[in-house]
Design an enzyme around this catalytic site. Structure first.
Site, PDB file in Angstrom:
ATOM      1  N   HIS A 118       0.617  -1.245   0.026  1.00 36.77           N
ATOM      2  CA  HIS A 118      -0.076  -0.080  -0.013  1.00 36.77           C
ATOM      3  C   HIS A 118       1.023   1.190   0.001  1.00 36.77           C
ATOM      4  O   HIS A 118       0.623   2.138  -0.477  1.00 36.77           O
ATOM      5  CB  HIS A 118      -0.825   0.142   1.218  1.00 36.77           C
ATOM      6  N   GLU A 178      -4.434  -1.581  12.904  1.00 36.89           N
ATOM      7  CA  GLU A 178      -5.605  -1.564  11.904  1.00 36.89           C
ATOM      8  C   GLU A 178      -5.940  -2.997  11.702  1.00 36.89           C
ATOM      9  O   GLU A 178      -7.295  -3.138  11.880  1.00 36.89           O
ATOM     10  CB  GLU A 178      -4.973  -0.703  10.944  1.00 36.89           C
ATOM     11  N   HIS A 179      -5.223  -3.576  10.915  1.00 34.89           N
ATOM     12  CA  HIS A 179      -5.688  -4.931  10.713  1.00 34.89           C
ATOM     13  C   HIS A 179      -4.781  -5.901  11.698  1.00 34.89           C
ATOM     14  O   HIS A 179      -3.774  -6.001  11.927  1.00 34.89           O
ATOM     15  CB  HIS A 179      -5.251  -5.390   9.361  1.00 34.89           C
ATOM     16  N   HIS A 239     -33.627  24.511  38.363  1.00 38.47           N
ATOM     17  CA  HIS A 239     -33.671  23.272  37.850  1.00 38.47           C
ATOM     18  C   HIS A 239     -34.745  22.600  39.019  1.00 38.47           C
ATOM     19  O   HIS A 239     -35.472  21.766  38.462  1.00 38.47           O
ATOM     20  CB  HIS A 239     -32.611  22.399  38.000  1.00 38.47           C
ATOM     21  N   ASP A 246     -10.318  -6.280   2.546  1.00 44.55           N
ATOM     22  CA  ASP A 246     -10.194  -4.961   1.859  1.00 44.55           C
ATOM     23  C   ASP A 246     -11.349  -4.671   0.684  1.00 44.55           C
ATOM     24  O   ASP A 246     -11.639  -3.629   0.067  1.00 44.55           O
ATOM     25  CB  ASP A 246      -8.869  -4.957   1.130  1.00 44.55           C
TER      26      ASP A 246
END
Length: 419
Positions: free
Chosen positions: A258, A320-321, A410, A351
């Site tokens: 990549h 990531e993977h 409140h 992928d």
């Protein structure tokens, strides 16, 4: 690839290497931020004129070429695509659709007490911008991965930007039913998404990977426009004790191609397996220039003393993977973008065609979120409803808390209704 034992004489070397990987961050954008800031400001001020200037400068866009891709051009690209690739895209889109539909959160409500109903409703974002890189490789898969879950979520307006879009990317856009596609990229595309121009209306959120300039731009506009996550170089970790060495090596090489900055790591307590993977990588990386650069610079094999140490190191790196040996390993996985189980689950399947998204967290962002999903394109809106009986029952508790905080208004807003 560097092979380092985490114990014995190389323990200090391993510790230093692990620490440097652990501190990698998603991506360092400091060196490009000044340029990106100028581009963002230019597009914000000058709109389409600035977009065309940068498209001409960086992407060689012809003067007579429209920024917007016509539906006819996308359709023509589809018809010019081979039947084999058309079939692959249809399978991929079908699986992505099915996975996103299964992920879709539901509207629900329940009654925690008599007279009280609480719950949630799910609403889509009204518009999103999908960035599809168009640099080193055409990425029709990224178009499908970003546009499809947005469609499942019910997003009304889906805009795609991609520089010099390849025919395959345009074909994927036609398959996905994209109607708004611009041939612009880089920081200027992110600026158009975030701020809008004369011809491109701004979007609520920007998703998709990109280079250093795109990532820097996404970070800089995130105070005004939602983004998914910063996207750094690809990462792969394989944690295995008995895996198939040629398959592990193939995954390492595949992800390494990549980008020269890809992080590729094997973690194992099995030294024999480690050596087998080293040998297989040397064979398989021949002829793959980018993968060879990446594995030489960023590739590492850590041989740990125990299996427990290998697992602990994996979660520290938050890849990531991640590939593991068996489904039983899922019990110890805490930090990862996407997990692949066993010898027959190459990461390349994720992928392209498995269905889970391939836009995933890098730089240890896996500690805090998973990959892109249908959840990125919806809002969870909580709902509360009371009857008078329900308010009388637990209203005094709210009054007590408001009084303790000194917020008398409140307290009174509850008390006035308990008549």
């Amino acid at each position: 690839m560097k092979l380092v034992k985490t114990y014995g004489r190389s323990a200090k070397t391993a510790a230093a290497l692990i620490e440097s990987i652990e501190q990698r961050g998603a991506v360092s954008t400091a060196r490009v931020e000044p340029i990106v800031r100028r581009i963002l400001a230019d597009v914000r001020k000058n709109g389409d004129r600035a977009l065309r200037k940068y498209a001409t400068k960086f992407d060689a866009l012809a003067k007579d070429r429209l920024l917007m891709v016509s539906r006819e051009e996308m359709e023509a690209a589809w018809h010019a695509t081979s039947p084999e690739l058309q079939a692959a895209m249809m399978v991929a889109r079908g699986n992505i659709l099915a996975f996103a539909e299964a992920q879709m959160p539901k509207t629900w409500s329940f009654s925690p007490s008599d007279g009280i109903t609480t719950g949630q409703i799910v609403r889509p974002l009204s518009s999103v911008g999908c960035y599809v890189p168009g640099g080193r490789y055409p990425l029709p898969s990224t178009l499908l991965m970003t546009a499809t879950p947005a469609q499942v979520a019910g997003v009304e307006r889906i805009v795609v930007c991609s520089p010099k879009p390849a025919r395959e990317t345009l074909a994927a856009a036609h398959l996905a039913g994209v109607t708004e596609f611009y041939r612009i990229g880089g920081a200027q595309a992110i600026a158009a998404f975030a701020y809008g121009t004369e011809s491109i209306a701004p979007v609520n959120k920007i998703v998709g990977p990109g280079n250093l300039f795109v990532t820097a731009a996404k970070s800089l506009v995130s105070s005004e426009c939602g983004i998914d996550m910063p996207a750094g170089p690809t990462e792969i970790v394989v944690t295995s004790e008995k895996g198939y060495a040629p398959g592990i090596a193939a995954d390492l090489v595949a992800q390494a191609e990549h980008d020269p900055e890809t992080l590729a790591v094997l973690i194992t307590s099995n030294e024999t397996l480690a050596n087998s993977v080293v040998a297989s990588v040397k064979t398989q990386v021949k002829g793959n220039k980018i993968a060879k650069q990446s594995l030489t610079k960023q590739g590492a094999i850590f041989v740990t003393k125990t299996v427990a140490e290998a697992r602990e190191l994996t979660n520290r790196l938050a890849p990531e993977h991640l590939t593991v040996d068996s489904a039983a390993d899922l019990d110890w996985v805490q930090n990862a973008g996407s997990v692949f189980v066993g010898d027959y689950a190459p990461q390349s399947m994720g992928d392209y065609v498995s269905g889970p998204n391939h836009v995933l967290p890098t730089g240890r962002v896996g500690r805090i979120r998973g990959g892109l999903s249908v959840l990125d394109f919806v809002k969870i809106i909580t709902v509360q409803e009371y009857t008078q009986k329900g308010l009388r029952k637990i209203g005094p508790h709210a009054i007590a808390l408001a009084t303790a905080e000194g917020l008398t208004g409140h307290a009174e807003s509850v008390r006035v209704r308990m008549r």
